[in-house]
Scaffold this motif. Structure first.
Motif, PDB file in Angstrom:
ATOM      1  N   THR A 135       0.815  -1.339   0.075  1.00 38.36           N
ATOM      2  CA  THR A 135      -0.020   0.043  -0.124  1.00 38.36           C
ATOM      3  C   THR A 135       0.764   1.366  -0.106  1.00 38.36           C
ATOM      4  N   VAL A 136       0.489   2.136  -0.970  1.00 37.41           N
ATOM      5  CA  VAL A 136       0.989   3.407  -0.928  1.00 37.41           C
ATOM      6  C   VAL A 136       0.034   4.458  -0.811  1.00 37.41           C
ATOM      7  N   GLY A 137       0.200   5.468   0.021  1.00 37.69           N
ATOM      8  CA  GLY A 137      -1.023   6.436  -0.080  1.00 37.69           C
ATOM      9  C   GLY A 137      -0.548   7.564   0.874  1.00 37.69           C
ATOM     10  N   VAL A 138      -1.625   8.563   0.976  1.00 39.29           N
ATOM     11  CA  VAL A 138      -1.568   9.801   1.804  1.00 39.29           C
ATOM     12  C   VAL A 138      -2.879   9.919   2.384  1.00 39.29           C
ATOM     13  N   GLN A 139      -2.894  10.751   3.508  1.00 41.12           N
ATOM     14  CA  GLN A 139      -4.089  10.930   4.316  1.00 41.12           C
ATOM     15  C   GLN A 139      -4.063  12.000   4.881  1.00 41.12           C
ATOM     16  N   ALA A 140      -5.253  12.408   5.325  1.00 31.36           N
ATOM     17  CA  ALA A 140      -5.428  14.039   5.667  1.00 31.36           C
ATOM     18  C   ALA A 140      -6.358  13.987   6.757  1.00 31.36           C
ATOM     19  N   SER A 141      -6.477  14.781   7.772  1.00 25.70           N
ATOM     20  CA  SER A 141      -7.356  14.784   8.724  1.00 25.70           C
ATOM     21  C   SER A 141      -7.464  16.249   9.355  1.00 25.70           C
ATOM     22  N   TYR A 142      -8.753  16.734   9.331  1.00 30.43           N
ATOM     23  CA  TYR A 142      -8.810  18.053   9.953  1.00 30.43           C
ATOM     24  C   TYR A 142     -10.149  18.185  11.222  1.00 30.43           C
ATOM     25  N   GLU A 143      -9.718  18.583  12.265  1.00 31.01           N
ATOM     26  CA  GLU A 143     -10.886  18.775  13.461  1.00 31.01           C
ATOM     27  C   GLU A 143     -11.370  19.998  13.047  1.00 31.01           C
ATOM     28  N   VAL A 144     -12.832  20.026  12.658  1.00 35.76           N
ATOM     29  CA  VAL A 144     -13.517  21.048  12.579  1.00 35.76           C
ATOM     30  C   VAL A 144     -13.958  21.895  13.998  1.00 35.76           C
ATOM     31  N   ASP A 145     -13.423  22.888  14.067  1.00 32.06           N
ATOM     32  CA  ASP A 145     -13.472  23.774  15.457  1.00 32.06           C
ATOM     33  C   ASP A 145     -14.803  23.960  15.797  1.00 32.06           C
ATOM     34  N   LEU A 146     -15.946  23.299  16.134  1.00 31.76           N
ATOM     35  CA  LEU A 146     -17.406  23.504  16.156  1.00 31.76           C
ATOM     36  C   LEU A 146     -17.404  24.541  17.608  1.00 31.76           C
ATOM     37  N   TRP A 147     -16.552  24.122  18.704  1.00 34.63           N
ATOM     38  CA  TRP A 147     -17.126  24.857  19.789  1.00 34.63           C
ATOM     39  C   TRP A 147     -15.991  25.782  20.370  1.00 34.63           C
ATOM     40  N   GLY A 148     -14.918  26.119  19.351  1.00 34.49           N
ATOM     41  CA  GLY A 148     -13.876  26.936  19.848  1.00 34.49           C
ATOM     42  C   GLY A 148     -12.736  26.284  20.561  1.00 34.49           C
ATOM     43  N   ARG A 149     -12.680  25.001  20.749  1.00 30.80           N
ATOM     44  CA  ARG A 149     -11.539  24.311  21.630  1.00 30.80           C
ATOM     45  C   ARG A 149     -10.128  24.739  20.849  1.00 30.80           C
ATOM     46  N   VAL A 150     -10.082  24.524  19.679  1.00 28.79           N
ATOM     47  CA  VAL A 150      -8.942  24.833  19.008  1.00 28.79           C
ATOM     48  C   VAL A 150      -8.428  26.302  19.134  1.00 28.79           C
ATOM     49  N   ARG A 151      -9.548  27.155  18.661  1.00 26.75           N
ATOM     50  CA  ARG A 151      -9.219  28.672  18.659  1.00 26.75           C
ATOM     51  C   ARG A 151      -8.962  29.215  20.473  1.00 26.75           C
ATOM     52  N   ASN A 152      -9.618  28.492  21.134  1.00 25.10           N
ATOM     53  CA  ASN A 152      -9.364  28.808  22.616  1.00 25.10           C
ATOM     54  C   ASN A 152      -7.856  28.274  23.092  1.00 25.10           C
ATOM     55  N   THR A 153      -7.475  27.176  22.428  1.00 27.56           N
ATOM     56  CA  THR A 153      -6.050  26.697  22.821  1.00 27.56           C
ATOM     57  C   THR A 153      -5.018  27.568  22.263  1.00 27.56           C
ATOM     58  N   VAL A 154      -5.183  28.110  20.935  1.00 22.85           N
ATOM     59  CA  VAL A 154      -4.288  29.069  20.388  1.00 22.85           C
ATOM     60  C   VAL A 154      -4.364  30.187  21.131  1.00 22.85           C
ATOM     61  N   GLU A 155      -5.634  30.662  21.578  1.00 20.67           N
ATOM     62  CA  GLU A 155      -5.911  32.135  22.217  1.00 20.67           C
ATOM     63  C   GLU A 155      -5.040  31.842  23.710  1.00 20.67           C
ATOM     64  N   ALA A 156      -4.840  30.836  24.306  1.00 16.00           N
ATOM     65  CA  ALA A 156      -4.321  30.842  25.399  1.00 16.00           C
ATOM     66  C   ALA A 156      -2.676  30.437  25.346  1.00 16.00           C
ATOM     67  N   GLY A 157      -2.423  29.695  24.209  1.00 17.49           N
ATOM     68  CA  GLY A 157      -0.820  29.647  23.953  1.00 17.49           C
ATOM     69  C   GLY A 157      -0.215  30.994  23.626  1.00 17.49           C
ATOM     70  N   ARG A 158      -1.203  32.088  22.746  1.00 21.38           N
ATOM     71  CA  ARG A 158      -0.511  33.051  22.668  1.00 21.38           C
ATOM     72  C   ARG A 158      -0.331  34.105  23.781  1.00 21.38           C
ATOM     73  N   ASP A 159      -1.507  33.973  24.754  1.00 14.67           N
ATOM     74  CA  ASP A 159      -1.585  34.962  25.992  1.00 14.67           C
ATOM     75  C   ASP A 159      -0.298  34.322  26.892  1.00 14.67           C
ATOM     76  N   ASN A 160      -0.182  32.923  26.915  1.00 16.35           N
ATOM     77  CA  ASN A 160       1.056  32.344  27.928  1.00 16.35           C
ATOM     78  C   ASN A 160       2.349  32.956  27.229  1.00 16.35           C
ATOM     79  N   ALA A 161       2.370  32.993  26.005  1.00 15.23           N
ATOM     80  CA  ALA A 161       3.813  33.421  25.120  1.00 15.23           C
ATOM     81  C   ALA A 161       4.036  34.937  25.540  1.00 15.23           C
ATOM     82  N   LEU A 162       2.838  35.675  25.604  1.00 15.08           N
ATOM     83  CA  LEU A 162       3.018  37.168  25.879  1.00 15.08           C
ATOM     84  C   LEU A 162       3.423  37.316  27.274  1.00 15.08           C
ATOM     85  N   ALA A 163       2.740  36.434  28.118  1.00 13.52           N
ATOM     86  CA  ALA A 163       3.256  36.429  29.644  1.00 13.52           C
ATOM     87  C   ALA A 163       4.363  36.190  29.785  1.00 13.52           C
TER      88      ALA A 163
END
Length: 475
Positions: A135-163
């Motif tokens: 078997t030879v192939g490629v695969q892709a996955s993407y979590e749809v940020d329905l409830w803002g989990r990813v965006r809030n994770t990014v927000e927290a990471g950015r705020d911690n970096a600023l801190a």
């Protein structure tokens, strides 16, 4: 029809992706004041750019201090560690941000496998049970940020970096202020040493005078003993002060990243003026202090953490796609008949977790409350530090003026007592008392001047001083 279903799914996901379960963020309220209690000789509210952010120590006009501060930025070990911590926080922020994008991978598998004979219809009875699979192939996955989990994770990471960035600025400011404070103490000790050297010379002349008078039978040996006692005491004070200077010099060596055994600073006794710092009103202090900024960013990061915890109560949607080629032999593997693909969404939801998600939310809320309380504490401490050092600079200035008068009077009394002693009008005990008082008052004046300089350094630090992350990053 299938294409329509897929398009509808993506459209719904995009709409839901605008959701965020984090509470609307507002910085915690902090008590303020329209003005500081003690203003002393300081200038009232002025534009912030009147106080240099970088190189604030140049307000003292000392080239040696300028050079030491440059060496601190280049060589201080604690500062290098703080910079590394900031770079780690930046990397963690980038790591969180990567979740905003699809994850794409590629792979190749070569294996020999056997299928079960007793589990139809997994295998055609006419097909071999043991065969090769490539078997030879490629695969892709993407979590749809329905409830803002990813965006809030990014927000927290950015705020911690600023801190962390503000922590770096705070560490730099603290070390710079520590170096300036140590330098002021060193220069104060240089002045004390010079005063004691002059005092020793004066006491040597006084001892010689009493010995001469004693040789002529004019005074008793008691006067010679008293003069010798004063001289020996002054020499002892000089040795003790020299030891203090050595310790302070060694402390400065560590701050600038040098070996104490090979580090030395020449003595300088010129007076350092206390700078007049433009004093911001209390409301602008929050814009100047890096530790206040760091504490506030940590509140924001904790607030985003509530949204991350809440998102766990809702299902997660992942879009998956894969494609490639599969065959029982290498020959003609990459041909149309061997193509394989799969495309579709995956929905997942935890039905029971024993209260884990509820506890996570409560922990996130408590963490936000903790960060808010710490932020308010940092703000109150910042105002206290400004107020304390304002009071010190103000009242020590008044004390220094009075101490100067006392020192001048004591020196005048010493001069009179020596003149009268030479003419036999007073005993040498009067001279000894006048010498003791004069030295105490002179050393007290030098000590007050040093304390006032140190208070001015701490005041500038309390007001936010100056810092530059870019300057550190270029090392």
């Amino acid at each position: 029809m299938k294409k329509l279903e897929i398009a509808l799914t993506v459209a719904i996901a995009a709409v839901l992706g605008a959701c965020s379960l984090a509470p609307a963020y507002k910085p915690p309220a902090t008590p303020g004041a329209p003005a500081y209690k003690d203003v002393g000789p300081w200038v009232g509210a002025q534009p912030n750019d009147q106080l240099p952010r970088e190189n604030w120590w140049q307000l003292y006009g000392d080239t040696e201090l300028d050079q030491l501060q440059t060496r601190l930025l280049a060589n201080n070990a604690d500062l290098a560690a703080a910079l590394a911590h900031y770079e780690q926080a930046q990397a963690y922020s980038a790591e969180a941000r990567s979740e905003l994008f699809p994850q794409v991978g590629a792979g190749a598998v070569a294996q020999r496998q056997r299928e079960s004979n007793t589990a139809p219809p997994l295998r055609n009875p006419a097909a071999p049970s043991v065969y090769n699979s490539y078997t030879v192939g490629v695969q892709a996955s993407y979590e749809v940020d329905l409830w803002g989990r990813v965006r809030n994770t990014v927000e927290a990471g950015r705020d911690n970096a600023l801190a962390a960035q503000a922590d770096l600025a705070s560490a730099q400011l603290s070390l710079q202020a520590q170096l300036a404070d140590s330098y002021m103490q060193l220069r104060g000790l240089d002045q004390q040493i010079e005063l004691l050297q002059q005092t020793i010379q004066a006491y040597e002349r006084a001892l010689k005078l009493t010995q001469t008078l004693h040789g002529g039978g004019i005074v008793s040996g008691l006067d010679v003993s008293r003069a010798q006692t004063q001289l020996s005491d002054a020499r002892s004070q000089w040795s003790q002060t020299m030891a203090q200077r050595e310790l302070m010099q060694d402390a400065i060596a560590v701050l600038v990243g040098e070996n104490a055994s090979s580090f030395s600073l020449p003595a300088q006794t010129a007076a350092i003026p206390v700078p007049v710092v433009p004093l911001d009103v209390p409301s602008t202090l929050l814009q100047r202090r890096p530790d206040v900024a760091a504490a506030e960013r940590r509140v924001a990061a904790a607030n985003a953490g509530i949204g991350i915890a809440r998102a766990a109560w809702f299902p997660s949607l992942t879009l998956n796609a894969q494609g490639g080629f599969q065959s029982t032999g290498w020959a003609n593997l990459l041909t149309a008949p061997n193509r394989i693909w799969a495309l579709g969404p995956a929905l997942a939801y935890d039905l029971f977790d024993g209260g884990y998600r509820k506890a996570t939310i409560e922990a996130a809320k408590a963490k936000t409350d903790e960060a808010g309380a710490m932020y308010r504490g940092v703000v109150l401490s910042a105002f206290q530090q400004v107020q304390d050092n304002l009071a010190l600079v103000d009242h020590l200035g008044s004390a220094s003026t009075d101490q100067k008068d006392a020192s001048d009077a004591a020196q005048h009394a010493l001069d009179l007592s020596m003149t009268q002693y030479k003419h036999g009008a007073v005993s040498y005990l009067d001279v000894v008392q006048a010498q003791t008082v004069a030295l105490q008052e002179q050393r007290g004046l030098l000590d007050l001047d040093t304390q006032r300089l140190r208070a001015s350094v701490q005041l500038i630090r309390a007001l936010g001083g100056g810092w530059s992350v870019d300057q550190l990053a270029r090392r």
